[in-house]
Design an enzyme around this catalytic site. Structure first.
Site, PDB file in Angstrom:
ATOM      1  N   GLU A 249       0.825  -1.201   0.000  1.00  0.00           N
ATOM      2  CA  GLU A 249       0.000   0.000   0.000  1.00  0.00           C
ATOM      3  C   GLU A 249       0.863   1.255   0.000  1.00  0.00           C
ATOM      4  O   GLU A 249       0.656   2.187  -0.781  1.00  0.00           O
ATOM      5  CB  GLU A 249      -0.924  -0.002   1.225  1.00  0.00           C
ATOM      6  N   ASP A 253       1.252   3.928  -3.218  1.00  0.00           N
ATOM      7  CA  ASP A 253       0.857   5.331  -3.112  1.00  0.00           C
ATOM      8  C   ASP A 253       2.002   6.270  -3.500  1.00  0.00           C
ATOM      9  O   ASP A 253       1.828   7.205  -4.288  1.00  0.00           O
ATOM     10  CB  ASP A 253       0.411   5.643  -1.678  1.00  0.00           C
ATOM     11  N   SER A 444      -7.080   1.813  -4.095  1.00  0.00           N
ATOM     12  CA  SER A 444      -5.860   2.347  -3.492  1.00  0.00           C
ATOM     13  C   SER A 444      -5.013   3.099  -4.502  1.00  0.00           C
ATOM     14  O   SER A 444      -4.314   4.041  -4.149  1.00  0.00           O
ATOM     15  CB  SER A 444      -5.016   1.210  -2.919  1.00  0.00           C
ATOM     16  N   ILE A 488     -18.251   6.885 -17.804  1.00  0.00           N
ATOM     17  CA  ILE A 488     -18.162   5.429 -17.930  1.00  0.00           C
ATOM     18  C   ILE A 488     -19.579   4.880 -17.812  1.00  0.00           C
ATOM     19  O   ILE A 488     -20.257   5.097 -16.801  1.00  0.00           O
ATOM     20  CB  ILE A 488     -17.254   4.825 -16.831  1.00  0.00           C
ATOM     21  N   GLY A 499     -24.204   4.059 -16.005  1.00  0.00           N
ATOM     22  CA  GLY A 499     -25.072   4.576 -17.050  1.00  0.00           C
ATOM     23  C   GLY A 499     -24.699   6.011 -17.330  1.00  0.00           C
ATOM     24  O   GLY A 499     -23.764   6.563 -16.719  1.00  0.00           O
ATOM     25  N   GLY A 501     -24.213   9.861 -17.152  1.00  0.00           N
ATOM     26  CA  GLY A 501     -24.215  10.770 -16.008  1.00  0.00           C
ATOM     27  C   GLY A 501     -23.620  10.120 -14.770  1.00  0.00           C
ATOM     28  O   GLY A 501     -22.968   9.073 -14.832  1.00  0.00           O
ATOM     29  N   ASP A 503     -23.094   7.934 -11.550  1.00  0.00           N
ATOM     30  CA  ASP A 503     -23.608   6.660 -11.047  1.00  0.00           C
ATOM     31  C   ASP A 503     -22.768   6.231  -9.856  1.00  0.00           C
ATOM     32  O   ASP A 503     -21.671   6.753  -9.614  1.00  0.00           O
ATOM     33  CB  ASP A 503     -23.637   5.584 -12.132  1.00  0.00           C
TER      34      ASP A 503
END
Length: 523
Positions: A249, A253, A444, A488, A499, A501, A503
């Site tokens: 992790e 990052d 992450s 997307i 869909g 707009g 989501d």
């Protein structure tokens, strides 16, 4: 402390762990340090969109921090030779106090029945203090002390990191990308590298070694960025302990931010994985000097696993950051709409569900000759991007016309995520962890990707953004995409489907660099 009546501390109720084992007798003479949060003198001012208005550091501390007289009263009531409790730190600007005492003394004052147990943490069994039920405070401090953190130090959060499914590691390696390749696919602003900006990274375990950074960035032909470890609540940067655990992790990052925004200065805050450690790390990060343009958080847990006092304390710390101009980017989770809960219901992950955080969801990204050939909601054998509707945070003003679905109860709540980016480990990021080249994904990776983007946008615009959602969502209507992000529209994370707009899978979409820069410059 004189004889006093006690009242319940609202929001301090701790639920039981689903599974734990007794682990011997707790030492009542052990010295603990607790973090207390005291009330604000006044609520943060808000813009017409409901975002925290920009204030200076001095204004935040002197007008919207705690009254020093409140903290003096807390010290007078709690600290005395008879209790054995000491006040070892006061910071009215951040509303925090640190008190010290034995397990027995602190348990008595706050009405806690503590035991010692072992439960499962993110990287294996952890032995810790444990309590259930609520706390009490002296009646004189009712409404003044709003949180007492640190008595129960169970692991609070998990890293939102995933590796390729065991059935397909070779395939993942074949389609994985360097972070700069992902940034190029999203057309991050040309001529920028984050120079002049600072990004804070919050870590609740693991560590990094300089040799990994030198090797990784050298392999990409990038000058190694400035990366400094900062200790919070006694936690340290401990490198080389577990390449398959928290080290992954931490280095993910740092390597994402450093390769996408190599000119930015990184401060990596290491804190214990407890509610106290999380709140203290975020508070320290957003109040740092110089003020960071962005803070990246890739740790979280289902909203219902937090006490209300810890959720509120962390949300308010993030709000302080927004008021200072910090954009706090938070991974939305890797367990789809259920967020890893076992009750079969939908759950949002916190702190991504904070209305003051930029929630970062996940996609599966396919590139052909460096250009996007397809992008869908991430949902496969390795995990799925988190998202949903908060059960505890009201829908913010700036999101009211986005078309967030109603809760199962019929109410409304804050919708998560706000934005998205490549997260599928099967189309993951090429990184170096404890000397091992590997491929990692998960939301992450999306939080530091967006934090790096925020630094580059701030460099180009000449200013930071704070709660950037008030700009991103401006003028939104249900089912319609917004400028600055590529929508997307295919895939689902369980309960919710993508869909046109906004989501609850990928939010407003993934970055469209040139259009996004134009949008934030004109805001």
């Amino acid at each position: 402390m004189t004889d006093a009546s006690f009242v319940p501390l609202t929001g301090s109720e701790r639920g039981p762990l689903a599974s734990f084992e007794p682990a011997g007798t707790l030492d009542g003479t052990e010295q603990l340090e607790l973090t207390l949060l005291t009330r604000r003198m006044a609520e943060l001012p808000r813009t017409a969109a409901g975002a925290p208005a920009r204030v200076s550091r001095d204004q935040l501390g002197q007008q919207f921090g705690s009254d020093p007289a409140d903290q003096a009263l807390v010290a007078e009531i709690l600290a005395s030779p008879s209790t054995g409790i000491e006040v070892v730190g006061r910071d009215p600007a951040t509303r925090r106090m640190v008190i010290s005492g034995t397990v027995n003394a602190l348990s008595e004052v706050f009405g806690a029945s503590l035991s010692q147990v072992t439960s499962q943490g993110p990287s294996g069994p952890v032995t810790h203090r444990y309590r259930t039920g609520g706390l009490v405070i002296p009646a004189e401090l009712d409404g003044i002390v709003v949180a007492v953190l640190g008595l129960d130090n169970r692991p609070q959060a998990r890293p939102q990191i995933r590796r390729p499914a065991a059935s397909a590691p070779a395939a993942a390696a074949a389609v994985s990308y360097t972070p700069p390749q992902v940034a190029a696919a999203y057309q991050f602003p040309a001529g920028t590298d984050g120079t002049g900006q600072t990004v804070g990274i919050v870590e609740l375990g693991g560590g990094f070694g300089q040799s990994d950074l030198t090797t990784y960035f050298g392999g990409l032909g990038i000058t190694t960025p400035s990366v400094t470890a900062v200790s919070v609540d006694g936690a340290q940067n401990v490198a080389g302990q577990d390449p398959n655990g928290a080290d992954g992790e931490v280095l993910l990052d740092i390597e994402v931010v450093g390769s996408v925004a190599p000119g930015a200065t990184q401060l990596v805050y290491f804190a214990p994985n407890t509610d106290q450690g999380f709140v203290d790390a975020v508070t320290t990060a957003v109040h740092a000097t110089p003020t960071p343009a962005a803070v990246s958080i890739s740790w979280g847990q289902s909203e219902d696993s937090w006490t209300a006092q810890a959720r509120t304390s962390l949300d308010q710390a993030i709000a302080d950051g927004a008021a200072l101009g910090v954009t706090v980017c938070v991974a939305a989770g890797d367990n789809g709409s259920g967020d890893g809960a076992s009750d079969g219901n939908s759950h949002a992950d916190f702190p991504a569900s904070s209305p003051h955080a930029l929630g970062c969801g996940g996609t599966t990204l396919q590139l052909t000759s460096g250009a996007v050939s397809s992008e869908t909601v991430w949902n496969d054998a390795s995990g799925a991007g988190g998202g949903g509707v908060s059960d505890v945070f009201a829908q913010p003003t700036w999101q009211a016309t986005a078309g967030v679905p109603a809760l199962a109860s019929g109410g409304t709540g804050r919708g998560v995520p706000d934005v998205a980016g490549n997260a599928d480990p099967d189309t993951g990021y090429q990184v170096l962890i404890d000397g091992q080249s590997t491929v990692i994904g998960g939301t992450s990776a999306v939080a530091p990707l967006w934090a790096a983007l925020i630094c580059r946008l701030a460099q180009a615009a000449g200013h930071s953004f704070g709660l950037i959602q008030q700009t991103l969502y401006a003028g939104i209507t249900p089912g319609q995409p917004v400028t600055g992000l590529r929508d997307i529209t295919s895939g689902s994370n369980g309960t919710y489907s993508a869909g046109p707009g906004w989501d609850a899978c990928t939010g407003l979409g993934v970055p469209d660099g040139p259009a996004l820069l134009t949008k934030v410059e004109g805001a």
